[in-house]
Design an enzyme around this catalytic site. Structure first.
Site, PDB file in Angstrom:
ATOM      1  N   GLY B 284     -10.214  -0.485  -2.061  1.00 54.52           N
ATOM      2  CA  GLY B 284      -9.849  -0.409  -0.546  1.00 54.52           C
ATOM      3  C   GLY B 284      -8.393  -1.062  -0.199  1.00 54.52           C
ATOM      4  O   GLY B 284      -7.538  -0.996  -0.828  1.00 54.52           O
ATOM      5  N   SER B 285      -8.449  -1.722   0.984  1.00 54.55           N
ATOM      6  CA  SER B 285      -7.101  -2.186   1.517  1.00 54.55           C
ATOM      7  C   SER B 285      -6.555  -3.096   0.670  1.00 54.55           C
ATOM      8  O   SER B 285      -5.423  -3.325   1.133  1.00 54.55           O
ATOM      9  CB  SER B 285      -7.597  -2.722   3.114  1.00 54.55           C
ATOM     10  OG  SER B 285      -8.313  -1.855   3.594  1.00 54.55           O
ATOM     11  N   THR B 286      -7.195  -3.778  -0.309  1.00 48.14           N
ATOM     12  CA  THR B 286      -6.388  -4.756  -1.141  1.00 48.14           C
ATOM     13  C   THR B 286      -5.134  -3.958  -1.572  1.00 48.14           C
ATOM     14  O   THR B 286      -4.126  -4.884  -2.214  1.00 48.14           O
ATOM     15  CB  THR B 286      -7.048  -5.420  -2.279  1.00 48.14           C
ATOM     16  OG1 THR B 286      -7.983  -4.081  -3.133  1.00 48.14           O
ATOM     17  CG2 THR B 286      -8.338  -6.073  -1.806  1.00 48.14           C
TER      18      THR B 286
END
Lengths: 405, 579
Positions: B284-286
């Site tokens: 995800g957003s990492t």
């Protein structure tokens, strides 16, 4: 000389504290006479050696038992020990009996026996039985007899007798005559094949030639000839080629040698302790050819050195006594017997410590083997007989000892 | 005298003999032979002494340690795996010397797992060797000795022992009953641990058991609180690539690996499975941090004040990119990260393009299993076709699945000045860090550190701010993907952090598997609610331990980016779904 003398010449019985003793010096019973004439130190050393041998066979017996047990056949752990003990019980009286023989009778018996066993040796290829790739044994019922083992002491006596005749017949070429039996035996042995025994016979013959006063030129030629023989054996005799290659270049199958080395060194200086050896179970012939390694593993290399010293002591004891010996035949016969005995021990030990190629030779009085035990006892009996001394002869010398006795 | 006499009749007179020349020669030569013989015996004795000194088996402790398997320790020498003496009891029925009936009864009393009849059958049977008990206790051995039966043998069997129990079990691995290593570093180091060349020297892992304990405890606390089915975590030294801690929940005990059930659900692998390297997840957003780094590196972003349209979801073909908590405005670069805007990131990735996106992720090793000593490394799910939408979704961590270790490695390169180093589970000697390869420039790395710090100061990572430890990081939440289908009910939440951001030393990544919403989190279950507290917990505990002294006076300078951070007039007191 002179053993004979002691039998004939009776010395007046001195009045001594030994009077009432059964073995008193003054006693004239045959046993007492035997006891005082025999080389008791030599007898003691041989007794120790036999004792050591029994312990060693007891140590090697389980390993040999495992080795020779197979499907259907189980050799008990102490089988070889009990067998050896039984053979010792038979062999020791033989040795003592032979040691008590008068010299002439002993010599004649040895000469006759020599002829008999030479004949048997000649018959080995015909009626012999093979084992380990060589035909050396004649089976008599359950027992197996190796004629060359018996012939060895008799050969030494016979050669000694032959060379002792030189003084009476200075003109005859005794060295040349002796070549005939030597060559015959060597040919028969190499046919078996038995390289090790050939070396022993030849060595005894050379030692006797040397002691009987052969010229240095002749000895030099023999030395060169021996070298040539070994080289030609290496070149043309497949067994010798293989063994020497193994030894010099670590070529081919060095399993036996490697196992012996591993066993010998496993115990270090002080050994693993009796029965604690483990490498001995990997040895091909733990109870015969490589028993020295088994001793090394369990009792330590210090024990091996002690055994080597024991053989040295026997050889030195006999040799030092011979330095007093004036009779040609007794000197030569005793020297021949003891050098044959010592050389065999020497070669076996050298094989075990990796200083000589493997030969298939036993360690006298220590290795397991019934017929070899009897043969050795006969040889040692003859040696004891030839080194008997009249104790009174020594006392009769008019020398003043340093301590004034 | 004459030899005639010797042969035929005893000589009369000894005196005559003394003059005999031949006898004197014989005596002389006999002496030479004697000396020769003594010499040979001397040679044999010397050879025996030589053998005793140089060829005797080496019984020194160092040499005898070749036999047993060497220990495995952590980087500070704490023993993680050791070989201890074990004794198994066995009987050799053919060697029994005592009364077999009585012995059978005694054996049944001491080893009740078989009956008297069983023992009688064994004792009278044909089997030559029967185990009575593997790994017997000293008390049992003593009791057996009291029987005085020589047929009972004590078989020494070295046993592998893991004194720390479950700690780092997936990293250390375990041995099967036959002493064959099955997994982990036991398997990787097998040759080295048993080789004679190593000499029984213990092998030190990069693991620091104190850090490991903090990480495991934090993940477990979080997992229990948020009802997660599992979790994983990594602490990585950004300058050397050494893994200081690697945890995977649930745990098992290396001493008894068979006690945990075998997992059959592909979404919930069993405890022997190392989720930190074997599992691949969409993180995800990492990934947005990586996309930003790529954009800055390639000059796509030059002006951090440049604003991107995030007023409405982005329609690309039949695919709609939404923000989880839409700001519905034009956002600056720091804003996009602070509020974790998918739309903004997608717009930036559009400018980077598929080639540069692929090249960058390949450079980070996302197209292949991570470079590490452990076995069973998960193979990333790399997009087969790079459509326009693929580039956009990959930019915020969807449509590409890598292991947690991949991410930790990439983050280390992002913050350490731009050098990607292979991670290692083995302790490296001081100053022996691998050269590594540059993936971004120093300046880009500095910008990323500023941005990560801003995320914690101002954005979704606010909860991880620890006074004085200068934490920076990024949250990430994704749905689990099974055979290409998203399972909406199953989330994987990740918080990837580094500290201290002014001079980064460690990366800490924690992933929670299927955390649930609880009343305390108002039902939310994204990364900021569960993975982030675990990371905060870990950093708070290990920071001072590893020599990072909390110092409020130090921090990375973010003042040049602050003008671009959007500050609403009114402080928002409502609860956000943050990610």
């Amino acid at each position: 000389m002179n053993v004979a003398v002691s039998f004939e010449s009776s010395v007046p019985t001195p009045q001594s504290p030994f009077k009432r003793s059964r073995f008193g010096r003054g006693k004239r019973t045959p046993i007492a006479r035997w006891f005082w004439e025999i080389d008791r130190v030599l007898l003691l050393l041989v007794t120790i050696l036999i004792g050591v041998g029994l312990i060693a066979v007891a140590a090697a017996s389980p390993a040999a038992g495992v080795r020779y047990s197979g499907s259907g056949v189980t050799v008990a752990a102490r089988h070889y020990f009990w067998m050896q003990l039984a053979w010792t019980v038979i062999a020791v009286p033989i040795m003592l009996a032979v040691s008590a023989l008068p010299v002439q009778i002993a010599r004649r018996a040895a000469l006759i026996g020599g002829l008999v066993f030479l004949a048997l040796l000649a018959l080995v290829p015909v009626i012999g039985s093979a084992a380990n790739g060589a035909t050396r044994w004649i089976s008599i019922g359950p027992a197996k007899l190796q004629p060359s083992e018996f012939l060895k002491p008799m050969f030494a006596v016979a050669m000694a007798w032959l060379f002792s005749l030189r003084a009476r017949n200075p003109g005859l070429p005794f060295a040349l005559i002796s070549v005939v039996p030597m060559a015959l035996i060597a040919a028969l042995l190499m046919k078996q094949p038995d390289f090790g025994q050939t070396v022993i016979f030849a060595s005894v013959w050379i030692v006797l030639l040397m002691l009987s006063g052969a010229s240095l030129k002749l000895l030099g030629m023999l030395g060169a000839g021996g070298l040539a023989a070994i080289v030609s054996a290496y070149l043309f005799y497949s067994v010798a080629t293989e063994r020497i290659n193994k030894f010099l270049f670590k070529q081919g199958d060095t399993y036996q040698v490697d196992r012996a080395h591993a066993t010998l060194t496993n115990g270090g200086l002080l050994g693993t302790g009796p029965g604690a050896g483990t490498e001995k179970f990997t040895l091909p012939e733990p109870h015969t050819d490589y028993i020295f390694s088994v001793i090394g593993e369990e009792f330590g290399l210090i024990a091996c050195i002690a055994i080597a010293c024991l053989y040295l002591a026997i050889v030195l004891r006999v040799s030092l006594r011979l330095l007093r010996e004036e009779d040609d035949f007794l000197l030569l016969a005793s020297a021949g017997l003891v050098s044959q005995f010592g050389l065999q021990a020497l070669i076996n030990m050298m094989v075990n410590v990796g200083l000589a190629p493997s030969k298939g030779m036993t360690l006298p009085f220590i290795s397991y083997g019934g017929s070899s035990m009897i043969a050795l006892s006969i040889g040692m009996g003859l040696l004891l007989a030839f080194t008997r001394e009249n104790p009174h002869l020594k006392e009769a010398t008019y020398t003043v000892r340093w301590n004034g006795r | 005298m004459n030899a005639i006499a010797a042969g035929l009749a005893p000589p009369r007179d000894r005196a005559l003999v003394k003059n005999n020349d031949s006898v004197r020669v014989a005596h002389y030569r006999l002496m030479v032979l004697m000396l020769l013989f003594a010499l040979m015996v001397g040679v044999i004795s010397l050879r025996l002494l030589y053998l005793a000194v140089f060829d005797a088996p080496d019984r020194s402790p160092v040499a005898s340690a070749i036999g047993p398997r060497a220990d495995i320790t952590d980087r500070n020498g704490v023993v993680l795996a050791a070989t201890i003496k074990g004794i198994s009891l066995a009987i050799r029925p053919p060697r029994v010397i005592g009364d077999k009936e009585r012995l059978a009864a005694e054996l049944a009393r001491l080893f009740p797992n078989r009956s008297v009849d069983d023992y009688r059958r064994i004792l009278h049977g044909r089997r030559k060797f029967v185990y009575l008990e593997r790994g017997a206790t000293p008390a049992k051995i003593h009791a057996v000795r009291l029987l005085g039966e020589p047929a009972i043998e004590e078989v020494p069997e070295p046993k592998r022992f893991y004194p720390q129990g479950t700690m780092a079990a997936q990293v250390i691995g375990y041995m099967d009953i036959g002493g064959v290593p099955v997994s982990g570093m036991e398997a990787f180091l097998d040759k080295r641990l048993t080789s004679a060349a190593n000499g029984g020297q213990p092998v030190a892992l990069s693991i620091d058991s104190r850090v490991q304990a903090a990480l495991e405890s934090a993940i477990r606390t979080s997992a229990e609180k948020y009802l997660a089915v599992g979790g994983a975590g990594v602490v990585l030294d950004v300058h050397t690539g050494e893994v200081l801690a690697m945890a995977s929940l649930p745990v098992f005990n290396s001493n008894a690996p068979g006690l945990v059930p075998v997992g059959t659900d592909p979404l919930r692998p069993d405890a022997r499975y190392n989720r930190a390297v074997s599992s691949v997840y969409e993180l995800g957003s990492t990934f947005k941090v990586l996309t930003m780094a790529n954009a800055i590196e390639h000059g796509v972003i030059t002006d951090f004040g440049k604003r991107y349209d995030a007023t409405a979801p982005l329609q690309v073909g039949g695919f709609r990119i939404k923000d989880d908590h839409p700001e519905n405005r034009w956002m600056s670069v720091p804003d996009i990260l602070i509020h974790s805007s998918n739309i903004g990131t997608a717009r930036i990735s559009e400018e980077i393009g598929p080639e540069r996106t692929q090249a960058f992720f390949r450079q980070l090793g996302f197209d292949r299993p991570v470079d590490l000593e452990l076995g069973a490394r998960g193979k990333p799910l790399w997009p087969g076709f790079w459509a326009r939408t693929t580039v956009m979704t990959v930019a915020y961590g969807h449509g590409i699945a890598v292991s947690q270790m991949h991410l930790a490695n990439a983050y280390a390169a992002m913050v350490n000045g731009g050098i990607l180093r292979p991670a290692t589970m083995l302790k490296l000697p001081a100053g022996q860090a691998p050269q590594g390869k540059r993936v971004i420039s120093e300046q880009t790395s500095y910008r990323i550190r500023q941005l990560m710090r801003l995320v914690v100061e101002e954005g979704t990572g606010r909860g991880a701010n620890i006074s004085g430890l200068r934490v920076g990081g990024k949250t990430g939440t994704a749905e689990k993907n099974l055979n290409g289908r998203y399972i909406h009910s199953s989330l994987v939440t990740t918080f990837a952090a580094a500290f201290p951001m002014d001079a980064p030393r460690y990366v800490v990544v924690v992933t929670m598997d299927e955390p649930k919403g609880i009343p305390e989190t108002y039902g939310f279950r994204t990364a900021a609610w569960n993975a982030l507290p675990a990371v905060k917990n870990v950093i708070a505990r290990i920071g001072p331990l590893l020599g990072v002294i909390p110092d409020p006076s130090k921090d990375i300078d973010v003042s040049d980016l602050m003008p671009f951070v959007y500050k609403p007039e009114k402080k928002d007191t409502g609860v956000h779904a943050i990610d």
